[in-house]
Scaffold this motif. Structure first.
Motif, PDB file in Angstrom:
ATOM      1  N   PHE A  15      -8.455   1.461   7.171  1.00  0.00           N
ATOM      2  CA  PHE A  15      -9.710   0.774   7.504  1.00  0.00           C
ATOM      3  C   PHE A  15     -10.867   1.339   6.696  1.00  0.00           C
ATOM      4  CE2 PHE A  15      -8.190  -1.276  11.495  1.00  0.00           C
ATOM      5  CZ  PHE A  15      -8.697  -2.522  11.199  1.00  0.00           C
ATOM      6  N   THR A  27     -12.696  -1.346   4.481  1.00  0.00           N
ATOM      7  CA  THR A  27     -13.926  -1.953   4.993  1.00  0.00           C
ATOM      8  C   THR A  27     -15.153  -1.061   4.853  1.00  0.00           C
ATOM      9  OG1 THR A  27     -13.484  -1.209   7.219  1.00  0.00           O
ATOM     10  CG2 THR A  27     -12.721  -3.402   6.666  1.00  0.00           C
ATOM     11  N   PRO A  65      -3.365 -15.966  10.893  1.00  0.00           N
ATOM     12  CA  PRO A  65      -3.114 -17.387  11.114  1.00  0.00           C
ATOM     13  C   PRO A  65      -3.259 -17.860  12.561  1.00  0.00           C
ATOM     14  CG  PRO A  65      -1.522 -16.534   9.586  1.00  0.00           C
ATOM     15  CD  PRO A  65      -2.385 -15.367   9.997  1.00  0.00           C
ATOM     16  N   GLN A 123     -10.936  -7.446  14.352  1.00  0.00           N
ATOM     17  CA  GLN A 123     -11.728  -6.218  14.470  1.00  0.00           C
ATOM     18  C   GLN A 123     -12.638  -6.022  13.260  1.00  0.00           C
ATOM     19  OE1 GLN A 123      -8.474  -6.488  14.823  1.00  0.00           O
ATOM     20  NE2 GLN A 123      -7.598  -4.968  16.191  1.00  0.00           N
ATOM     21  N   ALA A 124     -12.158  -6.436  12.081  1.00  0.00           N
ATOM     22  CA  ALA A 124     -12.902  -6.134  10.856  1.00  0.00           C
ATOM     23  C   ALA A 124     -13.690  -7.321  10.334  1.00  0.00           C
ATOM     24  CB  ALA A 124     -11.933  -5.643   9.781  1.00  0.00           C
ATOM     25  N   ALA A 176     -20.314  -8.474   6.279  1.00  0.00           N
ATOM     26  CA  ALA A 176     -21.527  -7.693   6.030  1.00  0.00           C
ATOM     27  C   ALA A 176     -21.432  -6.903   4.733  1.00  0.00           C
ATOM     28  CB  ALA A 176     -21.799  -6.754   7.199  1.00  0.00           C
ATOM     29  N   THR A 203     -17.604  -6.888   9.719  1.00  0.00           N
ATOM     30  CA  THR A 203     -17.845  -5.875   8.684  1.00  0.00           C
ATOM     31  C   THR A 203     -17.518  -6.436   7.312  1.00  0.00           C
ATOM     32  OG1 THR A 203     -16.659  -4.538  10.286  1.00  0.00           O
ATOM     33  CG2 THR A 203     -17.588  -3.399   8.406  1.00  0.00           C
ATOM     34  N   SER A 227      -7.726 -13.200   4.625  1.00  0.00           N
ATOM     35  CA  SER A 227      -7.363 -13.141   6.028  1.00  0.00           C
ATOM     36  C   SER A 227      -7.726 -11.756   6.554  1.00  0.00           C
ATOM     37  CB  SER A 227      -5.871 -13.391   6.164  1.00  0.00           C
ATOM     38  OG  SER A 227      -5.485 -13.168   7.479  1.00  0.00           O
ATOM     39  N   VAL A 228      -8.611 -11.725   7.536  1.00  0.00           N
ATOM     40  CA  VAL A 228      -9.107 -10.442   8.029  1.00  0.00           C
ATOM     41  C   VAL A 228      -8.892 -10.398   9.537  1.00  0.00           C
ATOM     42  CG1 VAL A 228     -11.164  -9.004   8.242  1.00  0.00           C
ATOM     43  CG2 VAL A 228     -10.823 -10.353   6.195  1.00  0.00           C
ATOM     44  N   SER A 229      -8.458  -9.264  10.041  1.00  0.00           N
ATOM     45  CA  SER A 229      -8.231  -9.148  11.481  1.00  0.00           C
ATOM     46  C   SER A 229      -9.555  -9.257  12.217  1.00  0.00           C
ATOM     47  CB  SER A 229      -7.584  -7.810  11.798  1.00  0.00           C
ATOM     48  OG  SER A 229      -8.476  -6.777  11.474  1.00  0.00           O
ATOM     49  N   GLU A 284     -17.614  -8.387   1.116  1.00  0.00           N
ATOM     50  CA  GLU A 284     -16.256  -8.712   0.702  1.00  0.00           C
ATOM     51  C   GLU A 284     -16.041 -10.230   0.802  1.00  0.00           C
ATOM     52  OE1 GLU A 284     -13.485  -6.321   2.860  1.00  0.00           O
ATOM     53  OE2 GLU A 284     -11.830  -7.539   2.150  1.00  0.00           O
ATOM     54  N   ASP A 335      -0.767 -10.444  21.963  1.00  0.00           N
ATOM     55  CA  ASP A 335      -0.285 -11.549  21.155  1.00  0.00           C
ATOM     56  C   ASP A 335      -0.059 -12.760  22.055  1.00  0.00           C
ATOM     57  OD1 ASP A 335       0.772 -12.839  18.935  1.00  0.00           O
ATOM     58  OD2 ASP A 335       2.813 -12.362  19.539  1.00  0.00           O
ATOM     59  N   TRP A 336      -0.571 -13.923  21.654  1.00  0.00           N
ATOM     60  CA  TRP A 336      -0.426 -15.059  22.565  1.00  0.00           C
ATOM     61  C   TRP A 336       1.002 -15.566  22.676  1.00  0.00           C
ATOM     62  CZ3 TRP A 336       1.422 -19.305  20.229  1.00  0.00           C
ATOM     63  CH2 TRP A 336       1.067 -19.581  18.912  1.00  0.00           C
ATOM     64  N   PHE A 360      -0.623  -9.638   3.498  1.00  0.00           N
ATOM     65  CA  PHE A 360       0.520 -10.287   4.127  1.00  0.00           C
ATOM     66  C   PHE A 360       1.803  -9.635   3.681  1.00  0.00           C
ATOM     67  CE2 PHE A 360      -2.674 -13.231   5.228  1.00  0.00           C
ATOM     68  CZ  PHE A 360      -2.252 -13.696   6.453  1.00  0.00           C
ATOM     69  N   LYS A 402       2.638 -19.284  13.749  1.00  0.00           N
ATOM     70  CA  LYS A 402       1.372 -20.010  13.738  1.00  0.00           C
ATOM     71  C   LYS A 402       1.435 -21.231  12.834  1.00  0.00           C
ATOM     72  CE  LYS A 402       0.181 -16.500  16.101  1.00  0.00           C
ATOM     73  NZ  LYS A 402      -0.419 -15.274  15.694  1.00  0.00           N
ATOM     74  N   ASP A 403       2.506 -21.351  12.068  1.00  0.00           N
ATOM     75  CA  ASP A 403       2.660 -22.530  11.207  1.00  0.00           C
ATOM     76  C   ASP A 403       2.981 -23.708  12.118  1.00  0.00           C
ATOM     77  OD1 ASP A 403       2.951 -24.142   9.038  1.00  0.00           O
ATOM     78  OD2 ASP A 403       4.989 -23.504   8.575  1.00  0.00           O
ATOM     79  N   ILE A 425      -2.404  -5.428   9.365  1.00  0.00           N
ATOM     80  CA  ILE A 425      -3.587  -5.437  10.228  1.00  0.00           C
ATOM     81  C   ILE A 425      -4.864  -5.609   9.407  1.00  0.00           C
ATOM     82  CG2 ILE A 425      -4.919  -4.092  11.903  1.00  0.00           C
ATOM     83  CD1 ILE A 425      -2.360  -2.866  12.805  1.00  0.00           C
ATOM     84  N   ILE A 426      -4.873  -5.084   8.178  1.00  0.00           N
ATOM     85  CA  ILE A 426      -6.091  -5.235   7.385  1.00  0.00           C
ATOM     86  C   ILE A 426      -6.005  -6.436   6.467  1.00  0.00           C
ATOM     87  CG2 ILE A 426      -6.787  -2.823   7.482  1.00  0.00           C
ATOM     88  CD1 ILE A 426      -5.531  -2.664   4.650  1.00  0.00           C
ATOM     89  N   GLY A 427      -5.097  -7.363   6.784  1.00  0.00           N
ATOM     90  CA  GLY A 427      -5.152  -8.665   6.121  1.00  0.00           C
ATOM     91  C   GLY A 427      -4.312  -8.800   4.873  1.00  0.00           C
ATOM     92  N   ASN A 480      -3.666 -21.815   8.818  1.00  0.00           N
ATOM     93  CA  ASN A 480      -2.257 -21.435   8.861  1.00  0.00           C
ATOM     94  C   ASN A 480      -1.742 -21.248   7.466  1.00  0.00           C
ATOM     95  OD1 ASN A 480      -2.491 -24.094  10.730  1.00  0.00           O
ATOM     96  ND2 ASN A 480      -1.459 -22.400  11.706  1.00  0.00           N
ATOM     97  N   LYS A 483      -8.296  -4.815  -3.013  1.00  0.00           N
ATOM     98  CA  LYS A 483      -7.889  -4.215  -1.747  1.00  0.00           C
ATOM     99  C   LYS A 483      -6.524  -3.559  -1.867  1.00  0.00           C
ATOM    100  CE  LYS A 483      -8.900  -6.295   2.610  1.00  0.00           C
ATOM    101  NZ  LYS A 483      -8.591  -7.459   3.415  1.00  0.00           N
TER     102      LYS A 483
END
Lengths: 442, 345
Positions: free
Chosen positions: A288, A292, B45, B88-89, B95, B92, B84-86, B98, B180-181, A388, A399-400, A384-386, B51, A306
């Motif tokens: 993180f 970020t 997604p 939480q971030a 801001a 930021t 794609s950003v979680s 990025e 997770d849903w 894939f 999610k597709d 988690i930080i995007g 997606n 990144k």
């Protein structure tokens, strides 16, 4: 009278418990009432689990369908592998353009070609082969994967890598066939076997220069399309991150460990604080911070990569863990070894690299491989930080829209994939241990 | 000794060259144009909104909005990098520069708008929180959920709304949270909770993916307002104008009956002065935005009007989520909804 019998005594048959399956079971599974009970309970548990898994994953599973509803229409209770199958390319290669996938496959194939000689018994100069794998292959693969225009330095490195790969391959083929090395073979080929050493060396250098120039000319016309790192993903990305992490963590770890044991205060303090800082922070925090927080200090609009940030973070983090493993290994080597090294006139680096490390590394193999396996699994945190990576891809399936909600099957598939890779690594480490432990069998 | 001197030097250098300070804020549009692509942030997604498909391409309603902005700026909807950003971030990453634009199912709330240094522009989707229950449970109103176990994903506004709803109506709802849903829905299907709560749109989609969709229903109550729309960094008003009017252009196009199919014909022969102004045949609407004359034409030609993107991803299009637009807030204002674009003149 002969004391020695001339006939062999007839062999007595081994006890039944050693030969028949029934006997074996009696000895190992049903030796007492309590053990028999345990056996039965365990067998029952195994039976239910395996049966459930079998029914869900194989017997009732749907392999061909257009979407999840199609799976449900065939069988509501079984696994819907059709979704995983439809996504296989994405799981392995991420968002890499589909028409360029051959580049990843070729890169992997070249790596195998490069590394195979390491396992061939008759091939010489394995250490150089190993070193070129670590230092030259990444340039060739890096260009192959990302493409675009080559800078001058990249052109030189790619040329060197191609020449080296060709030399490696020819060298190994010759090695397997004749047991000779490539230079020996070339010298014989040109009939200079009995020529003075100087002329032999000139010949080899000449051949090297000619091939470098030839390959340089060739690669100038060779260009592949640029593929942005944002399209990298799947298992490919996981392997890139963990591969670089593994390749750089060991040298980094050794340097840090030596630094921490150094007598020079500045080096020691820097190494120690570096190790302690990174070891006391969780990897996800480091990631993180790298992705970020770090950009906040950079000028606005600055193009950030990144992936590079993540790779650097993973390398530093794991180098610190390995440093402590290496330090532990170094401590198992008695002082006498260092002193013996010094008495025969070896300097610090020679003592370390020729005497200490070869012994210490052998002891560290289980720990090091354990750490590498951990690293491979930790890289899934990048989802988690995007980025894939393979986990990110597996989770995207649910999610597709055609496969909405399909989340168990991809995760089961991912678990199997990780198990295969990690188990292979663990088996290989076991093999290395046995191979290297000559003279240390207790 | 040599080594230690060298190391000291290197360290000193590192300290000197490290963080110089965040630079003067550049104009986002200039940065984007110079870079040659738009960086649009979405989340991990989420069905219908953003997606990945099996070929690795992004699609969805929010992705379409990103494409519209890219088309307005570059005349090419593909000059776009989806990040794609979680969650939480997410703020930021906006801001720190990025991302140029955040376009994900983030609810426009006052505290986010005023305290996080970002500006929400205009909603492109109005959602609301509701409850899913099994049909055979006999529950027909959310007020009957007294003491019920309700599953919810953690860290969302849904969780907070549920707490409020339970307290205000004195329902003593037993809240079960999930990261997770998928797991949330699995638990619900196995009987682990009496109801599921979340945004109604995503719940409708989730029900459609259940083994037996007909056994479940969404209760009529909507317990929260969830306006979802693009957001940008606070302070660059020219940039907010571009994003805001890109969305308005799509809504306006629907109102005027301009679609991706007929936009060429409309541009060539329409007599309607509103259409002519929007498509850049007449007037100079583009000048205020600093874009080319055909900015709105490019959006409609390449991405479509609002109704087209809605139907393609959320509505009744092939493979879409299947959420009816009729009678919801997402209808045009002229049909009783909230989709309303200020006049483009």
């Amino acid at each position: 009278m002969a004391i020695i019998k001339t006939e062999r005594t007839a062999a007595i048959a081994p006890p039944l418990s050693e030969t028949t399956a029934l006997g074996w079971m009696r000895k190992h599974l049903f030796s007492s009432v309590f053990n028999s009970l345990l056996t039965i309970v365990t067998l029952f548990i195994i039976y239910i689990t395996v049966k459930e898994l079998w029914v869900w994953g194989i017997a009732d599973a749907v392999w061909v369908a257009d979407n999840r509803r199609g799976c449900f229409d065939i069988n509501v209770d079984g696994a819907c592998w059709a979704g995983v199958i439809a996504w296989l390319d994405s799981i392995f290669y991420g968002r890499y353009p589909r028409e360029e996938l051959w580049r990843i496959n070729l890169g992997l194939f070249l790596l195998v070609i490069w590394m195979v000689p390491l396992w061939l018994p008759r091939v010489k100069a394995k250490i150089s082969i190993g070193l070129t794998t670590v230092f030259l292959y990444p340039f060739l693969a890096g260009y192959l994967f990302s493409g675009g225009d080559k800078s001058i330095s990249m052109q030189i490195m790619v040329t060197a890598a191609i020449v080296c790969l060709a030399a490696n391959t020819v060298h190994s083929i010759i090695g397997v066939l004749t047991g000779r090395s490539l230079p020996e073979f070339l010298i014989r080929l040109f009939g200079k076997k009995n020529a003075p050493e100087k002329s032999q060396r000139y010949l080899l250098l000449g051949i090297l220069a000619v091939s470098l120039v030839a390959v340089y000319m060739f690669q100038m016309g060779w260009n592949v399309e640029n593929v942005s790192w944002t399209r990298w993903g799947g298992l490919f990305l996981t392997l890139v991150i963990s591969g670089i992490g593994i390749a750089s963590a060991l040298p980094g770890g050794i340097l840090l460990a030596l630094g921490r044991r150094s007598k020079m205060p500045v080096v020691r303090v820097i190494s120690t604080s570096f190790i302690e800082l990174f070891r006391s922070v969780p990897l996800i925090t480091v990631l993180f911070m790298a992705t970020t927080m770090f950009p906040l200090f950079l000028p606005e609009g600055f193009i950030l990569n990144k992936l590079v940030q993540v790779i650097i973070a993973v390398c530093l983090f794991n180098a610190c863990y390995l440093a402590e493993i290496v330090r532990g290994g170094l401590q198992t080597i008695p002082r006498g070894q260092f002193e013996a090294g010094h008495t025969i006139g070896l300097g610090y680096w020679q003592t370390i690299s020729l005497i200490i490390l070869p012994q210490a590394l052998k002891h560290m193999i289980p720990n090091i491989v354990g750490n590498f396996i951990g690293l491979l699994k930790d890289t899934t945190l990048v989802s988690i930080i995007g980025l894939f990576d393979v986990l990110g891809m597996l989770r995207s399936i649910s999610k597709d829209l055609p496969w909405l909600g399909l989340h168990k099957e991809p995760l089961v598939f991912g678990a199997m994939m990780f198990f295969l890779i990690c188990f292979a690594m663990s088996k290989y480490s076991r093999h290395l241990e046995v191979k290297l432990s000559t003279g240390h069998k207790h | 000794m040599k080594l230690s001197t060298l190391l000291t030097l290197v360290l000193a250098l590192a300290v000197m060259t490290a963080p110089v300070s965040a630079s003067a804020a550049g104009k986002t549009l200039d940065i984007v144009k110079k870079r040659g692509n738009l960086r649009c942030q979405v989340g991990t997604p989420s069905g219908g909104f953003y997606n990945l498909d099996a070929k690795g391409n992004w699609y969805g309603l929010d992705v379409a909005v990103c494409q519209a902005v890219a088309a307005a700026i570059f005349g090419d909807k593909n000059k776009l990098e989806i990040q794609s950003v979680s969650s939480q971030a997410r703020f930021t990453a906006l801001a720190n520069g990025e991302s140029d634009l955040l376009c994900r199912t983030a609810t426009w709330t006052m505290s986010r708008d005023t305290q996080l240094g970002l500006d929400f522009l205009t909603p492109d989707f109005y959602d609301g929180q509701g409850f899913t229950v099994p049909k055979n449970s006999g529950i027909t109103s959310a007020l009957q959920l007294k003491g019920a176990k309700v599953c919810v994903t953690s860290g969302t506004t849904s969780e907070l709304n549920l707490t409020d709803f339970s307290r205000v109506n004195n329902l003593h709802i037993d809240i079960v949270t999930f990261e997770d849903w998928n797991v949330r829905d699995d638990t619900y299907l196995k009987g682990g909770c009496d109801a599921v709560t979340g945004d109604k749109s995503s719940m409708a989609a989730n029900i459609a993916s259940f083994p037996k969709p007909a056994d479940h229903m969404i209760l009529p109550e909507t317990i929260s307002k969830e306006p979802l729309g693009p957001a940008v960094r606070h302070g660059d008003n020219e940039w907010s104008d571009i994003v805001r009017w890109s969305v308005f252009a799509m809504i306006n196009a629907e109102e005027l009956g301009v679609t991706s199919a007929n936009v060429d014909k409309m541009r060539a022969s329409s007599k309607n002065v509103d259409v002519r102004r929007m498509l850049g045949v007449e007037g100079n609407l583009n000048e205020g935005l600093g874009l080319s004359k055909d900015w709105a034409y490019n959006i409609i030609k390449q991405v479509g009007n609002y109704s087209e993107i809605y139907e393609q991803y959320i509505g009744s299009g092939k493979g879409a989520l299947g959420i009816q637009r009729k009678g919801t807030l997402n209808e045009l204002w002229s049909n009783g909804g909230l989709m309303y674009s200020p006049p483009m003149r």
